[in-house]
Each structure stands twice: as structure tokens, then as C-alpha cells.
Design a protein around this motif. Sequence first.
Motif, PDB file in Angstrom:
ATOM      1  N   ASN A   2       8.339  30.253 -14.472  1.00 52.94           N
ATOM      2  CA  ASN A   2       8.578  28.853 -14.815  1.00 52.94           C
ATOM      3  C   ASN A   2       8.572  27.936 -13.584  1.00 52.94           C
ATOM      4  N   TYR A   3       8.174  28.453 -12.438  1.00 47.12           N
ATOM      5  CA  TYR A   3       8.068  27.657 -11.214  1.00 47.12           C
ATOM      6  C   TYR A   3       6.622  27.220 -11.012  1.00 47.12           C
ATOM      7  N   GLY A   4       6.464  26.166 -10.241  1.00 44.51           N
ATOM      8  CA  GLY A   4       5.140  25.686  -9.876  1.00 44.51           C
ATOM      9  C   GLY A   4       5.155  25.245  -8.433  1.00 44.51           C
ATOM     10  N   LEU A   5       4.042  24.717  -8.000  1.00 49.94           N
ATOM     11  CA  LEU A   5       3.913  24.224  -6.630  1.00 49.94           C
ATOM     12  C   LEU A   5       4.503  22.814  -6.563  1.00 49.94           C
ATOM     13  N   ARG A   6       5.516  22.633  -5.743  1.00 51.06           N
ATOM     14  CA  ARG A   6       6.100  21.304  -5.547  1.00 51.06           C
ATOM     15  C   ARG A   6       5.464  20.697  -4.298  1.00 51.06           C
ATOM     16  N   VAL A   7       4.914  19.493  -4.468  1.00 49.84           N
ATOM     17  CA  VAL A   7       4.335  18.743  -3.367  1.00 49.84           C
ATOM     18  C   VAL A   7       5.168  17.482  -3.228  1.00 49.84           C
ATOM     19  N   GLY A   8       5.624  17.188  -2.014  1.00 53.25           N
ATOM     20  CA  GLY A   8       6.485  16.030  -1.848  1.00 53.25           C
ATOM     21  C   GLY A   8       6.542  15.536  -0.425  1.00 53.25           C
ATOM     22  N   VAL A   9       7.528  14.691  -0.177  1.00 48.16           N
ATOM     23  CA  VAL A   9       7.737  14.134   1.151  1.00 48.16           C
ATOM     24  C   VAL A   9       9.183  14.363   1.562  1.00 48.16           C
ATOM     25  N   LYS A  10       9.389  14.388   2.869  1.00 45.29           N
ATOM     26  CA  LYS A  10      10.718  14.543   3.435  1.00 45.29           C
ATOM     27  C   LYS A  10      10.843  13.517   4.547  1.00 45.29           C
ATOM     28  N   GLY A  11      11.999  12.940   4.673  1.00 46.99           N
ATOM     29  CA  GLY A  11      12.240  11.991   5.751  1.00 46.99           C
ATOM     30  C   GLY A  11      12.224  10.566   5.259  1.00 46.99           C
ATOM     31  N   GLY A  12      12.057   9.676   6.172  1.00 50.37           N
ATOM     32  CA  GLY A  12      12.066   8.254   5.875  1.00 50.37           C
ATOM     33  C   GLY A  12      12.197   7.495   7.177  1.00 50.37           C
ATOM     34  N   GLY A  13      12.525   6.231   7.092  1.00 47.33           N
ATOM     35  CA  GLY A  13      12.683   5.439   8.302  1.00 47.33           C
ATOM     36  C   GLY A  13      11.381   5.308   9.057  1.00 47.33           C
ATOM     37  N   CYS A  14      11.246   6.050  10.135  1.00 43.76           N
ATOM     38  CA  CYS A  14      10.055   5.961  10.994  1.00 43.76           C
ATOM     39  C   CYS A  14       8.833   6.675  10.410  1.00 43.76           C
ATOM     40  N   GLY A  15       9.021   7.434   9.361  1.00 51.09           N
ATOM     41  CA  GLY A  15       7.889   8.128   8.768  1.00 51.09           C
ATOM     42  C   GLY A  15       8.341   9.257   7.882  1.00 51.09           C
TER      43      GLY A  15
END
Length: 108
Positions: A30-43
Motif C-alpha cells: 500500500n506504499y508508493g513513491l513519495r516525491v516532495g520538497v524539504k526546506g524553505g526560506g532560502c530554497g
Amino acid sequence: MFDNIQPVTISLRAAEEIRKIMQTKNIPANYGLRVGVKGGGCGVSLVIGFDKQKDADMAYTIDDIPVFIDKKHTMFLIGKEVDFYEGEDARGFVFIDPDKKEPVNSNV
């Protein structure tokens, strides 16, 4: 699932490696590939991993691989491609900006 909306693509080489990992590392069905972002502020850094689908996710399938993206992350990911690099200096997943034909900032 929203099979017709695919903000991120996966290269054939990356898809093969993802399927291999899902089979050999006992990733739950029941899992899949998670694509995302981490961080913030400067990038932000682009990240991938394996996870269950969450309520705020866009979900679609590429080459029999379920892909999950938090809707808030979509604007950072549109047009990116997950690729797999294997060379003498490194081995791993990278994000490619197909328009520029070069890797983008990623922690994969």
C-alpha cells in the motif's frame, strides 16, 4: 487517483530501479513513491522516498508505480523528471529539469 495529471515524470532507468527497490526492500504493497520538497526560506530540496498516500496528496501511476505528491509541493515539482544516475563518482536518484538537461537541487 488522478492518472491524467503528472507533474513529475520518471525515466525508464529510474522506474526500473524503483521497482527493484520496492521488491527487494519489502516496501509494503500500500506504499508508493513519495516525491516532495524539504526546506524553505532560502530554497528547497527535492526529495523522494516511499510512503502511504495521505489526504492532501495528488496520486497517479507511472509504469505501475504509484506516485504521491503533497498538493502544496506541486509548484516546485512541475516539469521535473526523476532519473537514476550510476557513475564512478556516485550512484542514486536525481531530479532532472528536462528543459535545461541538468540536475536540480535534490537530496535523494
